[in-house]
Design a protein around this motif. Structure first.
Motif, PDB file in Angstrom:
ATOM      1  N   ASN A  40     -37.229 -10.912  -0.946  1.00 24.98           N
ATOM      2  CA  ASN A  40     -36.118  -9.994  -0.675  1.00 24.98           C
ATOM      3  C   ASN A  40     -35.652  -9.263  -1.928  1.00 24.98           C
ATOM      4  OD1 ASN A  40     -36.037 -11.001   2.007  1.00 24.98           O
ATOM      5  ND2 ASN A  40     -34.870 -12.769   1.275  1.00 24.98           N
ATOM      6  N   SER A 164     -29.373 -13.941   7.482  1.00 26.16           N
ATOM      7  CA  SER A 164     -28.821 -12.589   7.350  1.00 26.16           C
ATOM      8  C   SER A 164     -27.466 -12.458   8.028  1.00 26.16           C
ATOM      9  CB  SER A 164     -29.792 -11.524   7.900  1.00 26.16           C
ATOM     10  OG  SER A 164     -29.560 -10.257   7.308  1.00 26.16           O
ATOM     11  N   ARG A 283     -32.850  -1.244   7.929  1.00 22.52           N
ATOM     12  CA  ARG A 283     -32.734  -2.502   8.674  1.00 22.52           C
ATOM     13  C   ARG A 283     -32.570  -2.233  10.167  1.00 22.52           C
ATOM     14  NH1 ARG A 283     -28.613  -4.571   6.083  1.00 22.52           N
ATOM     15  NH2 ARG A 283     -27.078  -3.783   7.553  1.00 22.52           N
ATOM     16  N   ALA A 305     -30.733  -7.837   3.410  1.00 20.62           N
ATOM     17  CA  ALA A 305     -32.018  -7.211   3.111  1.00 20.62           C
ATOM     18  C   ALA A 305     -33.182  -7.890   3.821  1.00 20.62           C
ATOM     19  CB  ALA A 305     -32.252  -7.236   1.597  1.00 20.62           C
ATOM     20  N   VAL A 307     -34.403 -10.041   7.806  1.00 17.79           N
ATOM     21  CA  VAL A 307     -34.123 -10.280   9.217  1.00 17.79           C
ATOM     22  C   VAL A 307     -34.806 -11.588   9.605  1.00 17.79           C
ATOM     23  CG1 VAL A 307     -34.558  -9.439  11.560  1.00 17.79           C
ATOM     24  CG2 VAL A 307     -33.907  -7.828   9.762  1.00 17.79           C
ATOM     25  N   VAL A 346     -36.592  -6.303   4.706  1.00 17.94           N
ATOM     26  CA  VAL A 346     -36.413  -4.903   5.100  1.00 17.94           C
ATOM     27  C   VAL A 346     -37.109  -4.015   4.078  1.00 17.94           C
ATOM     28  CG1 VAL A 346     -34.749  -3.062   5.507  1.00 17.94           C
ATOM     29  CG2 VAL A 346     -34.208  -5.412   6.208  1.00 17.94           C
ATOM     30  N   THR A 352     -42.399  -0.545   7.668  1.00 11.94           N
ATOM     31  CA  THR A 352     -42.014  -1.251   8.886  1.00 11.94           C
ATOM     32  C   THR A 352     -42.913  -0.868  10.050  1.00 11.94           C
ATOM     33  OG1 THR A 352     -39.706  -1.614   8.299  1.00 11.94           O
ATOM     34  CG2 THR A 352     -40.198  -1.413  10.638  1.00 11.94           C
TER      35      THR A 352
END
Length: 365
Positions: A40, A164, A283, A305, A307, A346, A352
């Motif tokens: 992270n 988170s 995010r 930062a 999940v 993230v 992503t």
């Protein structure tokens, strides 16, 4: 047999006395050629206002480090006297100092799931640690009533790694009381935003009215300084003096001190807020894409930062992702989680989307 008491340890008491892989961290998941979704730490280019003082500090390495200017800058940021700031070689060193200096603590408690280094440091210092496990079916939300009243040293994360979850400041503050040291790990506080409030929502870093409160901060996440090792503690002067007494001499290097001073300035704080806002948008994109996949459950309302996700066969999925070039963080080394949990960092929307495409193919197979 009824449900396990959340204060009884993992799985209703199983492995309470075991280290569990507490030393396992996201960097162990990363390897050559893998897209890093396990650590992270922000990977963007370092801004010049931070890079330049760090580089300039390399010309001063013949002299011993002087923490004074950096302490003053951090103190000014948080509206505290200088003696309420202790600079550390990363936030992790703060946990070691607390564990070593507070050997007289008889009933230490760690609220899990959370970063495992506080418990690891306590165990290494000879403490008998009691775990409080926040239940998944309540979204891993903090309930102060779960923490035993006689606990004299309590560790809690906010926002919490790996869940988170961002706990309300008032809920965390309710754990403070005379005779107790309350340690709040705010390593990711600078990643949080609230649409209706400026600054870092739910942070206790500027609170001086709560007895025994120690706030742990890190500069390595947002600014990509994990290799430099720089963090700090905020708390009562007398308590921090006890911690400083067990800290090695010159523990924080001159380049790290230069980074701390730069990151406490107004330019850094304003930039930090812009980064946090952009992170929130990235995010939201990650959460939306994950939530659309069958069998994947995004836990709660992520605020940092990373999940946390739940899916059956997570170990198999994690291995398949590695084969396809993506590293994610296993969840089963966090007390209170199990084999069906993964933590995903993230990243930008393009990263992503590439990750989700591979994950979707794995799940379809």
């Amino acid at each position: 047999m009824g449900p396990a008491d959340p204060r009884d340890g993992p799985a209703g008491g199983a492995r309470q006395d075991a280290a569990m892989d507490l030393a396992h961290h996201g960097d162990a998941e990363v390897g050559p050629g893998l897209v890093d979704l396990a650590v992270n730490v922000r990977r963007d280019a370092m801004p010049g206002w931070l890079r330049e003082p760090i580089a300039a500090a390399l010309t001063e390495l013949a002299s011993y480090p002087d923490p004074g200017p950096a302490r003053a800058a951090v103190a000014a940021r948080h509206g505290r006297p200088v003696d309420e700031v202790l600079l550390t070689a990363g936030a992790a060193e703060g946990f070691v100092l607390l564990a070593r200096a507070l050997r007289d603590a008889r009933r230490p408690v760690v609220v899990h799931p959370q970063f495992t280094e506080p418990e690891a440091a306590l165990r290494a210092a000879g403490h008998a640690v009691r775990r409080v496990l926040l239940p998944a079916d309540d979204g891993f939300r903090l309930d102060p009533g779960l923490v035993p009243a006689d606990a004299d040293l309590v560790f809690v994360g906010n926002p919490t790694n790996p869940t988170s979850v961002l706990h309300p400041a008032a809920t965390v503050a309710a754990l403070a009381r005379p005779g107790r040291v309350l340690v709040v790990d705010e390593a990711f506080a600078d990643t949080t935003v609230a649409p209706d409030r400026p600054g870092e929502p739910e942070s206790l870093a500027d609170r001086r009215d709560l007895p025994g409160l120690v706030v742990v901060r890190s500069l390595t996440k947002t600014w990509g300084l994990a290799g430099l090792r720089i963090g700090y503690l905020l708390g009562p002067a007398a308590l921090l003096a006890r911690l400083a007494a067990v800290q090695p001499l010159w523990a924080v290097s001159t380049p790290a001190l230069a980074a701390a001073r730069a990151c406490a300035g107004p330019v850094a704080v304003a930039t930090e807020r812009r980064i946090a806002a952009r992170l929130a948008a990235d995010r939201d994109h990650l959460v939306a894409r994950l939530s659309a996949l069958p069998g994947v459950r995004v836990e709660g309302a992520p605020a940092s930062a990373f999940v946390l996700i739940h899916l059956a066969g997570a170990a198999r999925v994690r291995a398949a992702l590695r084969e396809r070039g993506f590293a994610v963080r296993r969840g089963d080394t966090f007390p209170g989680l199990g084999a069906d949990w993964l933590r995903v960092a993230v990243r930008d929307t393009a990263t992503t989307d590439a990750f989700i495409a591979e994950l979707a193919r794995i799940l379809e197979a």
